[in-house]
Design a protein around this motif. Structure first.
Motif, PDB file in Angstrom:
ATOM      1  N   PRO A 169      38.967   5.216  77.181  1.00  0.00           N
ATOM      2  CA  PRO A 169      39.803   4.024  76.579  1.00  0.00           C
ATOM      3  C   PRO A 169      41.017   4.496  75.593  1.00  0.00           C
ATOM      4  O   PRO A 169      40.991   5.509  75.377  1.00  0.00           O
ATOM      5  CB  PRO A 169      38.733   3.201  75.670  1.00  0.00           C
ATOM      6  CG  PRO A 169      37.334   3.810  76.049  1.00  0.00           C
ATOM      7  CD  PRO A 169      37.667   5.196  76.478  1.00  0.00           C
ATOM      8  N   ALA A 170      42.070   3.847  75.585  1.00  0.00           N
ATOM      9  CA  ALA A 170      43.052   4.253  74.997  1.00  0.00           C
ATOM     10  C   ALA A 170      43.177   4.128  73.499  1.00  0.00           C
ATOM     11  O   ALA A 170      42.415   3.121  72.958  1.00  0.00           O
ATOM     12  CB  ALA A 170      44.145   3.252  75.498  1.00  0.00           C
ATOM     13  N   GLN A 171      43.774   5.246  72.959  1.00  0.00           N
ATOM     14  CA  GLN A 171      43.692   5.065  71.617  1.00  0.00           C
ATOM     15  C   GLN A 171      44.792   4.549  71.078  1.00  0.00           C
ATOM     16  O   GLN A 171      46.093   5.032  71.341  1.00  0.00           O
ATOM     17  CB  GLN A 171      43.554   6.676  70.936  1.00  0.00           C
ATOM     18  CG  GLN A 171      42.375   7.444  71.524  1.00  0.00           C
ATOM     19  CD  GLN A 171      41.168   7.101  70.545  1.00  0.00           C
ATOM     20  OE1 GLN A 171      41.120   7.000  69.523  1.00  0.00           O
ATOM     21  NE2 GLN A 171      40.038   6.816  71.204  1.00  0.00           N
ATOM     22  N   VAL A 172      44.924   3.387  70.329  1.00  0.00           N
ATOM     23  CA  VAL A 172      46.161   2.691  69.983  1.00  0.00           C
ATOM     24  C   VAL A 172      46.482   2.987  68.415  1.00  0.00           C
ATOM     25  O   VAL A 172      45.645   2.716  67.539  1.00  0.00           O
ATOM     26  CB  VAL A 172      45.990   1.159  70.259  1.00  0.00           C
ATOM     27  CG1 VAL A 172      47.150   0.413  69.669  1.00  0.00           C
ATOM     28  CG2 VAL A 172      45.532   0.837  71.865  1.00  0.00           C
ATOM     29  N   SER A 173      47.443   3.480  68.202  1.00  0.00           N
ATOM     30  CA  SER A 173      48.199   3.760  66.944  1.00  0.00           C
ATOM     31  C   SER A 173      48.487   2.525  66.350  1.00  0.00           C
ATOM     32  O   SER A 173      49.087   1.571  67.157  1.00  0.00           O
ATOM     33  CB  SER A 173      49.086   5.062  66.838  1.00  0.00           C
ATOM     34  OG  SER A 173      48.731   5.883  67.562  1.00  0.00           O
ATOM     35  N   PRO A 174      48.755   2.552  64.973  1.00  0.00           N
ATOM     36  CA  PRO A 174      49.287   1.440  64.557  1.00  0.00           C
ATOM     37  C   PRO A 174      50.610   1.075  65.031  1.00  0.00           C
ATOM     38  O   PRO A 174      51.478   2.144  65.288  1.00  0.00           O
ATOM     39  CB  PRO A 174      49.277   1.655  63.144  1.00  0.00           C
ATOM     40  CG  PRO A 174      48.196   2.606  62.820  1.00  0.00           C
ATOM     41  CD  PRO A 174      48.268   3.331  64.165  1.00  0.00           C
ATOM     42  N   THR A 175      51.369  -0.080  65.181  1.00  0.00           N
ATOM     43  CA  THR A 175      52.701  -0.234  65.646  1.00  0.00           C
ATOM     44  C   THR A 175      53.548   0.289  64.571  1.00  0.00           C
ATOM     45  O   THR A 175      53.416  -0.318  63.421  1.00  0.00           O
ATOM     46  CB  THR A 175      52.822  -1.798  65.779  1.00  0.00           C
ATOM     47  OG1 THR A 175      51.875  -2.189  66.670  1.00  0.00           O
ATOM     48  CG2 THR A 175      54.241  -2.070  66.518  1.00  0.00           C
ATOM     49  N   GLN A 176      54.594   0.870  65.035  1.00  0.00           N
ATOM     50  CA  GLN A 176      55.658   1.082  64.217  1.00  0.00           C
ATOM     51  C   GLN A 176      56.766   0.218  64.188  1.00  0.00           C
ATOM     52  O   GLN A 176      57.076   0.059  65.378  1.00  0.00           O
ATOM     53  CB  GLN A 176      56.065   2.697  64.307  1.00  0.00           C
ATOM     54  CG  GLN A 176      55.456   3.877  64.073  1.00  0.00           C
ATOM     55  CD  GLN A 176      56.134   5.195  64.109  1.00  0.00           C
ATOM     56  OE1 GLN A 176      57.076   5.372  64.743  1.00  0.00           O
ATOM     57  NE2 GLN A 176      55.588   6.158  63.402  1.00  0.00           N
ATOM     58  N   ASN A 177      57.059  -0.351  63.016  1.00  0.00           N
ATOM     59  CA  ASN A 177      58.185  -1.328  63.380  1.00  0.00           C
ATOM     60  C   ASN A 177      59.476  -0.604  62.972  1.00  0.00           C
ATOM     61  O   ASN A 177      59.692   0.213  62.170  1.00  0.00           O
ATOM     62  CB  ASN A 177      58.061  -2.224  62.156  1.00  0.00           C
ATOM     63  CG  ASN A 177      56.903  -3.429  62.678  1.00  0.00           C
ATOM     64  OD1 ASN A 177      57.056  -3.620  63.786  1.00  0.00           O
ATOM     65  ND2 ASN A 177      56.313  -3.808  61.815  1.00  0.00           N
ATOM     66  N   SER A 178      60.307  -0.913  63.857  1.00  0.00           N
ATOM     67  CA  SER A 178      61.935  -0.438  63.745  1.00  0.00           C
ATOM     68  C   SER A 178      62.521  -1.648  63.282  1.00  0.00           C
ATOM     69  O   SER A 178      62.436  -2.791  63.956  1.00  0.00           O
ATOM     70  CB  SER A 178      62.296   0.396  64.800  1.00  0.00           C
ATOM     71  OG  SER A 178      61.492   1.675  64.856  1.00  0.00           O
ATOM     72  N   VAL A 179      63.798  -1.420  62.557  1.00  0.00           N
ATOM     73  CA  VAL A 179      64.510  -2.666  62.271  1.00  0.00           C
ATOM     74  C   VAL A 179      65.836  -2.415  62.809  1.00  0.00           C
ATOM     75  O   VAL A 179      66.514  -1.325  62.181  1.00  0.00           O
ATOM     76  CB  VAL A 179      64.703  -3.388  60.878  1.00  0.00           C
ATOM     77  CG1 VAL A 179      65.564  -4.356  60.619  1.00  0.00           C
ATOM     78  CG2 VAL A 179      63.145  -3.546  60.415  1.00  0.00           C
ATOM     79  N   ASN A 180      66.334  -2.995  63.694  1.00  0.00           N
ATOM     80  CA  ASN A 180      67.796  -2.732  64.002  1.00  0.00           C
ATOM     81  C   ASN A 180      68.827  -3.894  63.224  1.00  0.00           C
ATOM     82  O   ASN A 180      68.353  -5.242  63.169  1.00  0.00           O
ATOM     83  CB  ASN A 180      68.292  -3.021  65.289  1.00  0.00           C
ATOM     84  CG  ASN A 180      67.523  -1.750  66.004  1.00  0.00           C
ATOM     85  OD1 ASN A 180      67.661  -0.628  65.618  1.00  0.00           O
ATOM     86  ND2 ASN A 180      67.257  -2.250  67.285  1.00  0.00           N
ATOM     87  N   THR A 181      69.744  -3.677  62.404  1.00  0.00           N
ATOM     88  CA  THR A 181      70.492  -4.624  61.543  1.00  0.00           C
ATOM     89  C   THR A 181      71.770  -5.000  62.333  1.00  0.00           C
ATOM     90  O   THR A 181      72.602  -3.861  62.411  1.00  0.00           O
ATOM     91  CB  THR A 181      70.522  -4.005  60.118  1.00  0.00           C
ATOM     92  OG1 THR A 181      69.282  -3.862  59.658  1.00  0.00           O
ATOM     93  CG2 THR A 181      71.458  -5.160  59.268  1.00  0.00           C
TER      94      THR A 181
END
Length: 88
Positions: free
Chosen positions: A8-20
């Protein structure tokens, strides 16, 4: 070889990126001004009072009763003898 097992896939926490994205907006500000030029006319009334002057020389004569003879040297600038009262 054994078939590959898929775990089963190991899902890491989502990294948020912000494009301004910067979107410039121009807001015109108008600041009107007004200058009133006031010209004040000042009238300076100059009063002149021309004045003349004159001199009047008045001459008077006196008649005196003198006793005795005239003095040798005049005692005053008037060559006549000093005034005396009548009767003395």
């Amino acid at each position: 070889m054994a078939p590959t097992q898929v775990s089963p896939a190991q899902v890491s926490p989502t990294q948020n990126s912000v494009n301004t994205n910067v979107i410039p907006h121009v807001v015109p500000h108008v600041h009107p001004s007004h200058t009133t030029n006031v010209n004040k006319h000042i009238f300076k009334h100059q009063h002149y009072y021309p004045h003349t002057e004159s001199t009047v020389n008045e001459c008077y004569s006196q008649h005196m009763v003198c006793s005795g003879r005239p003095p040798v040297a005049p005692m005053h600038h008037n060559p006549c003898c000093r005034p005396r009262r009548f009767g003395f």
